[in-house]
Design a protein around this motif. Structure first.
Motif, PDB file in Angstrom:
ATOM      1  N   TYR A 340       0.851  -1.197   0.000  1.00 35.53           N
ATOM      2  CA  TYR A 340       0.000   0.000   0.000  1.00 35.53           C
ATOM      3  C   TYR A 340       0.878   1.236   0.000  1.00 35.53           C
ATOM      4  O   TYR A 340       1.750   1.407   0.842  1.00 35.53           O
ATOM      5  CB  TYR A 340      -0.928   0.019   1.208  1.00 35.53           C
ATOM      6  CG  TYR A 340      -1.968  -1.063   1.226  1.00 35.53           C
ATOM      7  CD1 TYR A 340      -2.314  -1.749   0.063  1.00 35.53           C
ATOM      8  CD2 TYR A 340      -2.607  -1.419   2.396  1.00 35.53           C
ATOM      9  CE1 TYR A 340      -3.274  -2.738   0.073  1.00 35.53           C
ATOM     10  CE2 TYR A 340      -3.577  -2.418   2.431  1.00 35.53           C
ATOM     11  CZ  TYR A 340      -3.895  -3.070   1.259  1.00 35.53           C
ATOM     12  OH  TYR A 340      -4.848  -4.066   1.264  1.00 35.53           O
ATOM     13  N   PHE A 341       0.603   2.125  -0.944  1.00 32.14           N
ATOM     14  CA  PHE A 341       1.474   3.262  -1.185  1.00 32.14           C
ATOM     15  C   PHE A 341       1.223   4.383  -0.180  1.00 32.14           C
ATOM     16  O   PHE A 341       0.086   4.606   0.231  1.00 32.14           O
ATOM     17  CB  PHE A 341       1.248   3.788  -2.602  1.00 32.14           C
ATOM     18  CG  PHE A 341       2.520   4.092  -3.342  1.00 32.14           C
ATOM     19  CD1 PHE A 341       2.856   5.392  -3.658  1.00 32.14           C
ATOM     20  CD2 PHE A 341       3.377   3.080  -3.706  1.00 32.14           C
ATOM     21  CE1 PHE A 341       4.023   5.677  -4.337  1.00 32.14           C
ATOM     22  CE2 PHE A 341       4.543   3.340  -4.386  1.00 32.14           C
ATOM     23  CZ  PHE A 341       4.871   4.643  -4.704  1.00 32.14           C
ATOM     24  N   PRO A 342       2.270   5.110   0.205  1.00 32.26           N
ATOM     25  CA  PRO A 342       2.073   6.245   1.119  1.00 32.26           C
ATOM     26  C   PRO A 342       1.185   7.313   0.493  1.00 32.26           C
ATOM     27  O   PRO A 342       1.226   7.551  -0.713  1.00 32.26           O
ATOM     28  CB  PRO A 342       3.490   6.780   1.335  1.00 32.26           C
ATOM     29  CG  PRO A 342       4.403   5.651   0.984  1.00 32.26           C
ATOM     30  CD  PRO A 342       3.697   4.899  -0.109  1.00 32.26           C
ATOM     31  N   ALA A 343       0.385   7.958   1.322  1.00 32.58           N
ATOM     32  CA  ALA A 343      -0.391   9.110   0.864  1.00 32.58           C
ATOM     33  C   ALA A 343       0.457  10.366   0.891  1.00 32.58           C
ATOM     34  O   ALA A 343       0.155  11.339   0.214  1.00 32.58           O
ATOM     35  CB  ALA A 343      -1.630   9.285   1.741  1.00 32.58           C
ATOM     36  N   SER A 344       1.527  10.328   1.656  1.00 35.33           N
ATOM     37  CA  SER A 344       2.424  11.471   1.789  1.00 35.33           C
ATOM     38  C   SER A 344       3.358  11.572   0.592  1.00 35.33           C
ATOM     39  O   SER A 344       4.034  10.602   0.229  1.00 35.33           O
ATOM     40  CB  SER A 344       3.256  11.321   3.067  1.00 35.33           C
ATOM     41  OG  SER A 344       4.421  12.108   3.022  1.00 35.33           O
ATOM     42  N   THR A 345       3.413  12.752  -0.025  1.00 37.27           N
ATOM     43  CA  THR A 345       4.327  12.937  -1.155  1.00 37.27           C
ATOM     44  C   THR A 345       5.773  12.907  -0.683  1.00 37.27           C
ATOM     45  O   THR A 345       6.661  12.495  -1.431  1.00 37.27           O
ATOM     46  CB  THR A 345       4.045  14.272  -1.869  1.00 37.27           C
ATOM     47  OG1 THR A 345       4.054  15.337  -0.909  1.00 37.27           O
ATOM     48  CG2 THR A 345       2.681  14.247  -2.545  1.00 37.27           C
ATOM     49  N   ALA A 346       6.020  13.333   0.545  1.00 35.89           N
ATOM     50  CA  ALA A 346       7.381  13.281   1.078  1.00 35.89           C
ATOM     51  C   ALA A 346       7.848  11.841   1.207  1.00 35.89           C
ATOM     52  O   ALA A 346       8.989  11.508   0.850  1.00 35.89           O
ATOM     53  CB  ALA A 346       7.437  13.988   2.432  1.00 35.89           C
ATOM     54  N   ALA A 347       6.969  10.980   1.700  1.00 36.59           N
ATOM     55  CA  ALA A 347       7.332   9.569   1.828  1.00 36.59           C
ATOM     56  C   ALA A 347       7.524   8.929   0.460  1.00 36.59           C
ATOM     57  O   ALA A 347       8.419   8.103   0.258  1.00 36.59           O
ATOM     58  CB  ALA A 347       6.258   8.821   2.613  1.00 36.59           C
ATOM     59  N   ALA A 348       6.685   9.320  -0.503  1.00 35.16           N
ATOM     60  CA  ALA A 348       6.778   8.745  -1.844  1.00 35.16           C
ATOM     61  C   ALA A 348       8.097   9.102  -2.530  1.00 35.16           C
ATOM     62  O   ALA A 348       8.533   8.396  -3.442  1.00 35.16           O
ATOM     63  CB  ALA A 348       5.609   9.212  -2.697  1.00 35.16           C
ATOM     64  N   LYS A 349       8.718  10.200  -2.099  1.00 35.83           N
ATOM     65  CA  LYS A 349       9.994  10.612  -2.691  1.00 35.83           C
ATOM     66  C   LYS A 349      11.188   9.973  -1.998  1.00 35.83           C
ATOM     67  O   LYS A 349      12.325  10.154  -2.426  1.00 35.83           O
ATOM     68  CB  LYS A 349      10.114  12.144  -2.625  1.00 35.83           C
ATOM     69  CG  LYS A 349       9.118  12.875  -3.508  1.00 35.83           C
ATOM     70  CD  LYS A 349       9.237  14.386  -3.336  1.00 35.83           C
ATOM     71  CE  LYS A 349       8.207  15.121  -4.184  1.00 35.83           C
ATOM     72  NZ  LYS A 349       8.268  16.595  -3.964  1.00 35.83           N
ATOM     73  N   ASP A 350      10.942   9.244  -0.929  1.00 33.53           N
ATOM     74  CA  ASP A 350      12.016   8.603  -0.189  1.00 33.53           C
ATOM     75  C   ASP A 350      12.775   7.634  -1.103  1.00 33.53           C
ATOM     76  O   ASP A 350      12.184   6.961  -1.949  1.00 33.53           O
ATOM     77  CB  ASP A 350      11.432   7.852   1.013  1.00 33.53           C
ATOM     78  CG  ASP A 350      12.501   7.315   1.946  1.00 33.53           C
ATOM     79  OD1 ASP A 350      13.093   6.264   1.613  1.00 33.53           O
ATOM     80  OD2 ASP A 350      12.714   7.933   3.000  1.00 33.53           O
ATOM     81  N   GLU A 351      14.070   7.540  -0.922  1.00 28.89           N
ATOM     82  CA  GLU A 351      14.908   6.688  -1.772  1.00 28.89           C
ATOM     83  C   GLU A 351      14.461   5.235  -1.737  1.00 28.89           C
ATOM     84  O   GLU A 351      14.601   4.507  -2.720  1.00 28.89           O
ATOM     85  CB  GLU A 351      16.371   6.800  -1.321  1.00 28.89           C
ATOM     86  CG  GLU A 351      17.331   5.843  -2.027  1.00 28.89           C
ATOM     87  CD  GLU A 351      17.410   6.064  -3.532  1.00 28.89           C
ATOM     88  OE1 GLU A 351      17.735   5.103  -4.254  1.00 28.89           O
ATOM     89  OE2 GLU A 351      17.147   7.208  -3.992  1.00 28.89           O
ATOM     90  N   ARG A 352      13.878   4.811  -0.635  1.00 29.48           N
ATOM     91  CA  ARG A 352      13.418   3.430  -0.539  1.00 29.48           C
ATOM     92  C   ARG A 352      12.277   3.140  -1.506  1.00 29.48           C
ATOM     93  O   ARG A 352      12.001   1.990  -1.844  1.00 29.48           O
ATOM     94  CB  ARG A 352      12.991   3.128   0.904  1.00 29.48           C
ATOM     95  CG  ARG A 352      14.143   2.992   1.867  1.00 29.48           C
ATOM     96  CD  ARG A 352      13.678   2.987   3.302  1.00 29.48           C
ATOM     97  NE  ARG A 352      13.235   4.301   3.746  1.00 29.48           N
ATOM     98  CZ  ARG A 352      12.801   4.574   4.981  1.00 29.48           C
ATOM     99  NH1 ARG A 352      12.746   3.600   5.883  1.00 29.48           N
ATOM    100  NH2 ARG A 352      12.437   5.795   5.315  1.00 29.48           N
TER     101      ARG A 352
END
Length: 416
Positions: A340-352
């Protein structure tokens, strides 16, 4: 666009956790216990929830969270009974389509001011809060995102010299080429049983038969809808590129067929990634791709699950639990267990995430994906009219024209 036959339309009204995100340990002065109702059912979902709870317990040793699973079909009845009896849970997960009903029964707590001053608020696009906002009041925090995408057998595609399809035309061509009934193989696993109505609506919108217009009116372009139904059903009735069991195939059937080598492609969301990865080698046996574009529109859905405060008496502890899901470490821990994908754009940009090519189609879809159309009566119309009408086309008991006319009549009744 020509409106539906009854010419009736309705205007709709209307890394490490940042220290700054956490309260000091024992901020509440004494241990606080809250509970959390959710609809998770799979092993991967429970594993993801367990990871988030472990991280939260380490950051908030003064707050104890007890989770309780409520089966999805029973959720609204149980929440309603809890609100009426005064035994409501402290926090609960809420799907976007249930927000209006819960607010109407005074089942959710207004969090507008807390969310506005939250230091992670800028990590979320404003659109993420649209479905949890009623009359200007915000009632929850996006916990995660269901991102529509496509899974495909990369090994089969490589063997056939095919690239992942980007359009409906390429998709159909690949489905036909990868079908070999003698080997028990079909190009696409169509979900036309339980839950299949969403895909019928998506395909109609892909052909330009948009259901809810920009001005809020509701209608269905008959000619474009007929073209879409004829194409979608034709994958079975003309092309033979989907299993004959398609009219009865729900989630379990389409995923098992893909995982056991019976189908080359399947449309679902990111939540099935980990289950597929347990049985097929990611990047070798299967890969992911953006949902192909239709002749008029590319329709990929984004659906949000929200966490809300249900009991105002424990709002301080409940708010800490809700906002913790917005921390990148929590969001990514949940992703790694569930898909399940993060709703946070900051989390979505994480290198992981950004460094993993298998997640890229989901990250790309966040830029153009849209929520499913929603209006009073939409769920009943989709399940009770759209799906049965389409199923009759698949078994050749109705023509696309008859099915669309039935959908149009049902839509007029649904919106009054």
């Amino acid at each position: 666009m020509t409106s539906f036959d009854r010419r009736s339309v309705l205007k709709l009204g209307g890394g490490a956790l940042a220290a700054s995100a956490l309260l000091p340990a024992h901020a509440f002065g004494q241990s606080t216990a809250i509970n959390y109702w959710h609809t998770f059912t799979s092993q991967s979902e429970f594993a993801g929830l367990d990871e988030v709870m472990k991280l939260f317990a380490a950051a908030h040793p003064d707050i104890t969270v007890t989770q309780e699973n409520i089966p999805n079909p029973e959720f609204m009845a149980k929440v309603t009974a809890a609100v009426v009896s005064g035994s409501r849970p402290d926090t609960t997960m809420v799907a976007s389509e249930r927000v209006a009903d819960l607010v109407a029964m005074n089942g959710l707590t207004d969090l507008t001011d807390r969310i506005a001053s939250w230091d992670r608020r800028s990590d979320f696009d404003d659109a993420r809060f649209k479905s949890i906002t009623v009359d200007g009041k915000v009632y929850g925090v996006p916990a995660f995102t269901f991102v529509d995408w496509m899974y495909y057998r990369k090994d089969w595609f490589d063997e056939a010299g095919l690239a992942a399809p980007t359009t409906f035309a390429e998709f159909r061509d690949a489905a036909i080429k990868l079908t070999d009934p003698a080997k028990g193989r079909y190009g696409f696993g169509m979900r036309a049983g339980a839950g299949g109505q969403a895909y019928v609506i998506n395909v109609m919108e892909g052909f330009g038969a948009k259901l809810v217009q920009d001005d809020g009116t509701i209608g269905l372009d008959r000619d474009k809808a007929i073209e879409a139904i004829d194409w979608w059903a034709g994958l079975l009735t003309r092309d033979g590129a989907v299993p004959p069991s398609a009219p009865n195939d729900g989630f379990r059937q389409i995923m098992e067929a893909f995982q056991t080598g019976q189908t080359a492609m399947v449309w679902h969301h990111t939540g099935s990634f980990q289950d597929n990865a347990k049985l097929l080698k990611p990047g070798v046996e299967f890969a992911t791709a953006v949902i192909p574009a239709g002749p008029v529109n590319r329709v990929s859905r984004l659906g949000y699950a929200y966490n809300t405060v249900t009991n105002p008496d424990t709002i301080d502890a409940g708010w800490e639990w809700l906002k913790f899901w917005g921390e990148p470490d929590a969001a990514i821990a949940f992703l790694e267990k569930t898909g399940y994908f993060p709703a946070s754009t900051a989390a979505a940009k994480d290198e992981r995430i950004s460094g993993n090519p298998l997640y890229k189609p989901a990250a790309d879809t966040l830029g153009f994906g849209i929520p499913a159309p929603s209006f009073p009566g939409s769920a009943g119309w989709a399940e009770g009219v759209v799906l049965p009408a389409f199923q009759r086309v698949l078994i050749k008991e109705a023509t696309p024209e008859q099915a669309v006319d039935e959908m149009i009549d049902g839509l007029a009744q649904a919106i009054g």
